[in-house]
Scaffold this active site. Structure first.
Site, short mmCIF file in Angstrom:
data_model
loop_
_atom_site.label_atom_id
_atom_site.label_comp_id
_atom_site.label_asym_id
_atom_site.label_seq_id
_atom_site.Cartn_x
_atom_site.Cartn_y
_atom_site.Cartn_z
N THR A 54 45.24 77.09 40.01
CA THR A 54 43.94 76.17 39.14
C THR A 54 44.80 75.71 38.16
O THR A 54 45.63 74.77 38.34
CB THR A 54 42.44 76.22 39.38
OG1 THR A 54 42.89 78.67 39.32
CG2 THR A 54 42.70 77.10 41.29
N THR A 55 43.81 75.98 36.69
CA THR A 55 44.18 75.62 35.74
C THR A 55 45.45 75.75 34.99
O THR A 55 45.64 77.29 34.69
CB THR A 55 42.71 75.78 35.09
OG1 THR A 55 41.83 75.74 36.18
CG2 THR A 55 42.10 75.11 33.56
#
Length: 281
Positions: A54-55
């Protein structure tokens, strides 16, 4: 192209013939089946459930650049892995943070590392930071067919530009489109929240320690609003991966260093959930 171990033991002619300084072009000519972009499309109607990273966030500071990533990988609504590594050194002066389909992304990073190492061995010098960013563009574009079927890889590339004497950040889309980011950048599912956090806290004269605090704050805020982004796990002692790149090269912060910053931020949020108070206008 394999060596004949039962014969003279000499390497095949492909290894001894002068050619391109690109390892990817070498594979494309002699073993195209080993390239990620050589994969055929998925059968129609097929849906692949694969872990996704994800991030990733990055920020330029006075003297270099910091890049960091959370540790969570998800598969649909399930946490597939809690301690995934998403930030890797590309070479001595650059790093890649990965978001998207985890397996393809890690394979792409490994091939990118080989590409840069191969170029250095053949040419006797390193690629410029701009050249490295361009090589990564080509690799992402080669994965476009898989990206259109839901298996996208969207990395964030950061490094120290020896020619310009400063840190730089490059962001990409699934087609390989590249843009240089000024100051800070984020990619992945929690990027909207992380970017909003950095937007309020970023300054051009940040020190290295302040930049580290900035990116950890951004990941904390992203995890607060995005279920796919993993926040600091104090019970399991799982903290973000944070790396600095300066004129001295790539350095990954130790777990103890990141833990100190993370715990300080967490303690502050317990007393002030919205973070440090800003003066009223």
């Amino acid at each position: 192209m394999e060596a004949n171990t039962r014969g003279t033991g000499r390497l095949p002619a492909a290894f001894l013939t002068p050619g391109s300084s690109s390892f990817i072009e070498f594979l494309a000519e002699h073993r195209p089946d080993l390239l990620p972009s050589s994969r055929r499309g998925l059968p129609e109607g097929t849906v692949v459930e694969a872990p996704h990273g994800t991030t990733i966030v990055a920020a330029v500071f006075d003297g270099g650049v910091v890049i960091a990533g959370d540790r969570r990988a998800t598969m649909g609504n399930v946490i597939a892995q809690r301690d995934m590594e998403k930030v890797f050194p590309a070479d001595e002066y650059s790093a890649v943070g990965i978001a998207g389909t985890a397996g393809l992304a890690v394979e792409m990073v490994r091939l990118f590392q080989l590409e840069l190492e191969h170029y250095e061995k053949i040419e006797g010098t390193t690629l410029s930071l701009e050249g490295k960013a361009n090589r990564l563009t080509t690799m992402i574009r080669g994965n476009l067919g898989m990206a259109m079927q839901g298996l996208a890889v969207v990395p964030l590339f950061a490094g120290y530009d020896l020619d310009r004497g400063r840190g730089r950040i490059f962001n990409y889309d699934v087609t390989g489109g590249r843009s240089e980011e000024r100051g800070f950048a984020a990619t992945g599912s929690g990027s909207v929240f992380a970017r909003g956090s950095m937007k309020k806290l970023y300054r051009e004269d940040l020190t290295a320690d302040q930049a580290v605090t900035l990116v950890v704050q951004a990941l904390y805020d992203a995890a607060d609003d995005d279920s796919a982004t993993g926040g600091p796990d104090l019970a399991r002692k799982i903290f973000p991966i944070v790396s600095l790149i300066t004129e001295d090269g790539f350095r990954r912060l130790t777990e103890a260093e990141v833990a100190r910053t993370t715990v300080a931020i967490t303690d502050d949020r317990l007393t002030r959930p919205n973070g440090p108070q800003a003066p009223l206008i």
